[in-house]
Design a protein around this motif. Structure first.
Motif, PDB file in Angstrom:
ATOM      1  N   ARG A   1      13.683  17.129  -1.793  1.00  0.00           N
ATOM      2  CA  ARG A   1      12.300  16.764  -1.487  1.00  0.00           C
ATOM      3  C   ARG A   1      12.137  15.255  -1.596  1.00  0.00           C
ATOM      4  O   ARG A   1      12.570  14.624  -2.559  1.00  0.00           O
ATOM      5  N   LEU A   2      11.514  14.640  -0.581  1.00  0.00           N
ATOM      6  CA  LEU A   2      11.285  13.202  -0.551  1.00  0.00           C
ATOM      7  C   LEU A   2       9.810  12.903  -0.759  1.00  0.00           C
ATOM      8  O   LEU A   2       8.934  13.642  -0.274  1.00  0.00           O
ATOM      9  N   VAL A   3       9.528  11.822  -1.478  1.00  0.00           N
ATOM     10  CA  VAL A   3       8.153  11.423  -1.786  1.00  0.00           C
ATOM     11  C   VAL A   3       8.009   9.933  -1.502  1.00  0.00           C
ATOM     12  O   VAL A   3       8.990   9.176  -1.520  1.00  0.00           O
ATOM     13  N   PRO A   4       6.772   9.457  -1.220  1.00  0.00           N
ATOM     14  CA  PRO A   4       6.555   8.018  -1.093  1.00  0.00           C
ATOM     15  C   PRO A   4       6.939   7.301  -2.390  1.00  0.00           C
ATOM     16  O   PRO A   4       6.795   7.841  -3.485  1.00  0.00           O
ATOM     17  N   PHE A   5       7.420   6.070  -2.248  1.00  0.00           N
ATOM     18  CA  PHE A   5       7.891   5.307  -3.409  1.00  0.00           C
ATOM     19  C   PHE A   5       7.386   3.880  -3.304  1.00  0.00           C
ATOM     20  O   PHE A   5       7.487   3.240  -2.242  1.00  0.00           O
ATOM     21  N   LEU A   6       6.814   3.369  -4.417  1.00  0.00           N
ATOM     22  CA  LEU A   6       6.368   1.986  -4.508  1.00  0.00           C
ATOM     23  C   LEU A   6       6.931   1.372  -5.784  1.00  0.00           C
ATOM     24  O   LEU A   6       6.990   2.042  -6.832  1.00  0.00           O
ATOM     25  N   TRP A   7       7.338   0.138  -5.673  1.00  0.00           N
ATOM     26  CA  TRP A   7       7.852  -0.635  -6.814  1.00  0.00           C
ATOM     27  C   TRP A   7       7.225  -2.018  -6.727  1.00  0.00           C
ATOM     28  O   TRP A   7       7.307  -2.675  -5.684  1.00  0.00           O
ATOM     29  N   LEU A   8       6.572  -2.471  -7.807  1.00  0.00           N
ATOM     30  CA  LEU A   8       5.782  -3.706  -7.731  1.00  0.00           C
ATOM     31  C   LEU A   8       6.008  -4.545  -8.980  1.00  0.00           C
ATOM     32  O   LEU A   8       5.675  -4.123 -10.094  1.00  0.00           O
ATOM     33  N   ARG A   9       6.582  -5.731  -8.782  1.00  0.00           N
ATOM     34  CA  ARG A   9       6.678  -6.736  -9.845  1.00  0.00           C
ATOM     35  C   ARG A   9       6.288  -8.066  -9.213  1.00  0.00           C
ATOM     36  O   ARG A   9       7.113  -8.944  -8.958  1.00  0.00           O
ATOM     37  N   TRP A  10       5.015  -8.198  -8.944  1.00  0.00           N
ATOM     38  CA  TRP A  10       4.489  -9.339  -8.203  1.00  0.00           C
ATOM     39  C   TRP A  10       3.045  -9.570  -8.639  1.00  0.00           C
ATOM     40  O   TRP A  10       2.129  -8.988  -8.067  1.00  0.00           O
ATOM     41  N   PRO A  11       2.814 -10.388  -9.670  1.00  0.00           N
ATOM     42  CA  PRO A  11       1.438 -10.607 -10.160  1.00  0.00           C
ATOM     43  C   PRO A  11       0.539 -11.116  -9.039  1.00  0.00           C
ATOM     44  O   PRO A  11       0.957 -11.884  -8.175  1.00  0.00           O
ATOM     45  N   GLY A  12      -0.697 -10.665  -9.063  1.00  0.00           N
ATOM     46  CA  GLY A  12      -1.652 -11.060  -8.038  1.00  0.00           C
ATOM     47  C   GLY A  12      -1.506 -10.296  -6.741  1.00  0.00           C
ATOM     48  O   GLY A  12      -2.076 -10.701  -5.729  1.00  0.00           O
ATOM     49  N   THR A  13      -0.767  -9.196  -6.770  1.00  0.00           N
ATOM     50  CA  THR A  13      -0.519  -8.408  -5.555  1.00  0.00           C
ATOM     51  C   THR A  13      -0.924  -6.960  -5.786  1.00  0.00           C
ATOM     52  O   THR A  13      -0.727  -6.419  -6.874  1.00  0.00           O
ATOM     53  N   ARG A  14      -1.494  -6.341  -4.750  1.00  0.00           N
ATOM     54  CA  ARG A  14      -1.828  -4.922  -4.777  1.00  0.00           C
ATOM     55  C   ARG A  14      -1.198  -4.240  -3.573  1.00  0.00           C
ATOM     56  O   ARG A  14      -1.079  -4.831  -2.504  1.00  0.00           O
ATOM     57  N   LEU A  15      -0.804  -2.985  -3.773  1.00  0.00           N
ATOM     58  CA  LEU A  15      -0.294  -2.157  -2.682  1.00  0.00           C
ATOM     59  C   LEU A  15      -1.266  -1.014  -2.448  1.00  0.00           C
ATOM     60  O   LEU A  15      -1.633  -0.299  -3.393  1.00  0.00           O
ATOM     61  N   LEU A  16      -1.686  -0.845  -1.208  1.00  0.00           N
ATOM     62  CA  LEU A  16      -2.649   0.188  -0.847  1.00  0.00           C
ATOM     63  C   LEU A  16      -2.017   1.156   0.136  1.00  0.00           C
ATOM     64  O   LEU A  16      -1.385   0.744   1.122  1.00  0.00           O
ATOM     65  N   LEU A  17      -2.188   2.446  -0.113  1.00  0.00           N
ATOM     66  CA  LEU A  17      -1.733   3.481   0.809  1.00  0.00           C
ATOM     67  C   LEU A  17      -2.817   3.736   1.847  1.00  0.00           C
ATOM     68  O   LEU A  17      -3.992   3.913   1.502  1.00  0.00           O
ATOM     69  N   ARG A  18      -2.407   3.764   3.100  1.00  0.00           N
ATOM     70  CA  ARG A  18      -3.358   4.050   4.179  1.00  0.00           C
ATOM     71  C   ARG A  18      -2.737   5.065   5.130  1.00  0.00           C
ATOM     72  O   ARG A  18      -1.514   5.008   5.348  1.00  0.00           O
ATOM     73  N   PRO A  19      -3.494   5.990   5.729  1.00  0.00           N
ATOM     74  CA  PRO A  19      -4.953   6.083   5.542  1.00  0.00           C
ATOM     75  C   PRO A  19      -5.300   6.701   4.206  1.00  0.00           C
ATOM     76  O   PRO A  19      -4.466   7.283   3.543  1.00  0.00           O
TER      77      PRO A  19
END
Length: 547
Positions: free
Chosen positions: A529-547
């Motif tokens: 089973r595969l799922v969406p994946f996000l990894w964030l190490r970036w101050p001042g940054t946001r990741l948004l899922l769309r739609p």
């Protein structure tokens, strides 16, 4: 008539229990039961290798069956009796043959006993057994049952008519849909043929322009070489004559000094241009056309893949998998980074890596979603604010309103001046763990898919062989997160990344969701089973899922 009951009893005695017919060439097996010779021979062996009796299930040997001659003679006599009886019945009156008679009194059955549910003759009705029972005429007793049957028959006929109507409508709908599909098939063929024709015409046009440019360049080369050869020939003649003159004796040389140098004046050295300026300009323009063609085709491919082959799905993030470095929004569609880390309490939570998985997984199909990168100083129309320009090195303004009209500053190498260098990216995994929680020197994020069983404890590499297929984005550029990483050079900086997963096809394709430009495609064989994946190490940054 009275002899029919004993006859039926005798017939039952001489009936084969396998074929349910008279015993033909009867034989007896080991257990004593009697069957037709052919039926006994057809009994198949059991699992142990020996056939078993169909009645008592005891095994027997086919070679030990014994004929029963006396029973064979009895069967012949019973058959003769049956033939004689049938002949007697054939001579009886037709109404007596058709009428059902009481088996006991051989009388017509006129009554129906409602207590016992039996047909009775006159004698049976007056007998001690049925005298106190309610007996009515057969026709009267059958009337309620006939009405029930007729009512049910009417209901069944209505159901039949409905089904026939549904069937007719369904057949009509199927025919109409098939016709529509055939029309759509033809439309697809026509559309692609028109597209192919358009591309062939554009290809031919560009090739003709290129051939014409090559021809002009070859002609210019001929003129250039001819002029150079002429100049060299003139100089060679002068050099040869002067060399000969220089070798003359002094007396002979002094005889001709007046017009000697005037005959070989030194002219300005010819430095011709090998390529005409107009050809250089057209060659440069042709290079721009080629870049535009390549970009347009990538965008065209990305748009067709998304619109024709993938289903857009809405995905959310799983808070139980989110690292303590990450902060999720209430709707679980946005994630931001915070330097202060919270302790991991859940077994499915990332403890060291600032990662989070999607709550929805996929084991089949073709699905598409987008991830938007919101960075402080990046406005929605693609322009950096003045403060960001001043601090980060004067990045040029970008115009995202028209993706086709972009300057050279939009390209990697020029347009990414203000992004950090690739050397700085080598330390993207390092983090300042100080108490003050200051910003890291370098920041980046990963966007992609992962197996839901991906390892979540400790410092993780997160490569495709580890079950993660992702792009890495930073201020310095975009990389396919492979080993080693592959730097990508899209025409425009992706602010919104499209993720297209083809589970059966084994591909994960990334596009610039704004321009539809293809960025990179991973190929693999998916078994989990595969799922969406996000990894964030970036101050001042946001990741948004769309739609």
């Amino acid at each position: 008539m009275a002899a029919s009951v004993p006859l039926r009893s005798l017939e039952e005695e001489v009936t084969c229990s396998i074929c349910l017919d008279y015993l033909r060439d009867p034989v007896s097996i080991d257990c004593g039961h009697i069957f037709c010779r052919g039926c006994a021979a057809d009994v198949h062996p059991a699992a142990g290798g020996r056939p078993i009796c169909p009645l008592c299930k005891m095994p027997f040997k086919k070679e030990k069956v014994r004929p029963v001659w006396q029973l064979a003679s009895l069967v012949e006599n019973i058959e003769r009796l049956r033939v004689d009886k049938d002949q007697q019945l054939g001579e009886a009156a037709p109404e007596q043959q058709d009428a059902k008679l009481c088996a006991r009194h051989r009388e017509k059955l006129h009554y129906f006993c409602e207590d016992d549910g039996q047909l009775l003759c006159v004698l049976c009705r007056e007998s001690r057994e049925h005298r106190r029972h309610t007996a009515v005429l057969v026709d009267k007793a059958a009337q309620p049952h006939r009405e029930k049957i007729l009512n049910h028959l009417s209901t069944l006929r209505r159901d039949r008519d409905k089904i026939q109507g549904f069937q007719a409508k369904g057949d009509s709908d199927i025919v109409a849909t098939l016709k529509k599909l055939q029309e759509q098939r033809q439309d697809i063929v026509v559309a692609f043929e028109q597209g192919h024709q358009f591309l062939r015409e554009r290809e031919q046009h560009l090739l003709e322009q290129l051939a014409k440019l090559e021809q002009e360049l070859v002609e210019g080369q001929g003129k250039f070489q001819a002029r150079a050869a002429s100049e060299l020939s003139h100089l060679a003649t002068a050099i040869s004559e002067l060399e000969d003159k220089a070798q003359q004796p002094a007396a002979e040389l002094l005889q001709d000094t007046r017009d000697f140098l005037s005959r070989y004046p030194r002219k300005k050295v010819w430095i011709g241009k090998p390529i005409a300026p107009v050809i250089k300009k057209r060659t440069s323009e042709f290079s721009d056309k080629l870049l535009s063609l390549q970009q347009g085709l990538r965008e065209f491919q990305g748009k067709l893949l998304r619109d024709l082959e993938y289903t857009t799905v809405s995905v959310t993030l799983d808070p139980q998998s989110a690292s303590g470095h990450l902060l999720l929004s209430e709707d679980r569609k946005c994630v931001s980074y915070r330097s202060l880390r919270c302790r991991a309490h859940l077994p499915q939570q990332f403890d060291c890596e600032p990662g989070v998985l999607g709550s929805k997984g996929f084991t089949w199909g073709r699905v598409y979603w987008e991830v938007e990168v919101q960075r402080e100083g990046w406005s929605w129309d693609g322009e950096e604010d003045s403060e960001e320009e001043g601090e980060e090195g004067g990045e040029e303004e970008e115009d995202d309103d028209d993706d086709d009209d972009y300057d050279e500053e939009d390209c990697y190498g020029d347009g990414y001046d203000g992004w950090e260098t690739e050397e700085d990216e080598d330390s993207q995994g390092e983090e300042d763990e100080g108490e003050g929680g200051g910003e890291e020197a370098v920041g980046s994020c990963l966007v992609g898919v992962a197996r839901d069983s991906v390892e979540r404890k400790g410092a993780l590499p997160l490569w495709p062989e580890d079950g993660v297929w992702a792009l890495r984005l930073s201020r310095a550029g975009v990389w396919a997160h492979t080993r080693p990483e592959v730097q990508l050079l899209p025409a425009k900086r992706p602010r919104r990344v499209g993720v297209a997963l083809d589970y059966e096809g084994g591909t994960v394709t990334f596009t610039n969701a704004e321009s539809q430009e293809l960025l990179y495609t991973f190929s693999a064989t998916f078994t989990q089973r595969l799922v969406p994946f996000l990894w964030l190490r970036w101050p001042g940054t946001r990741l948004l899922l769309r739609p």
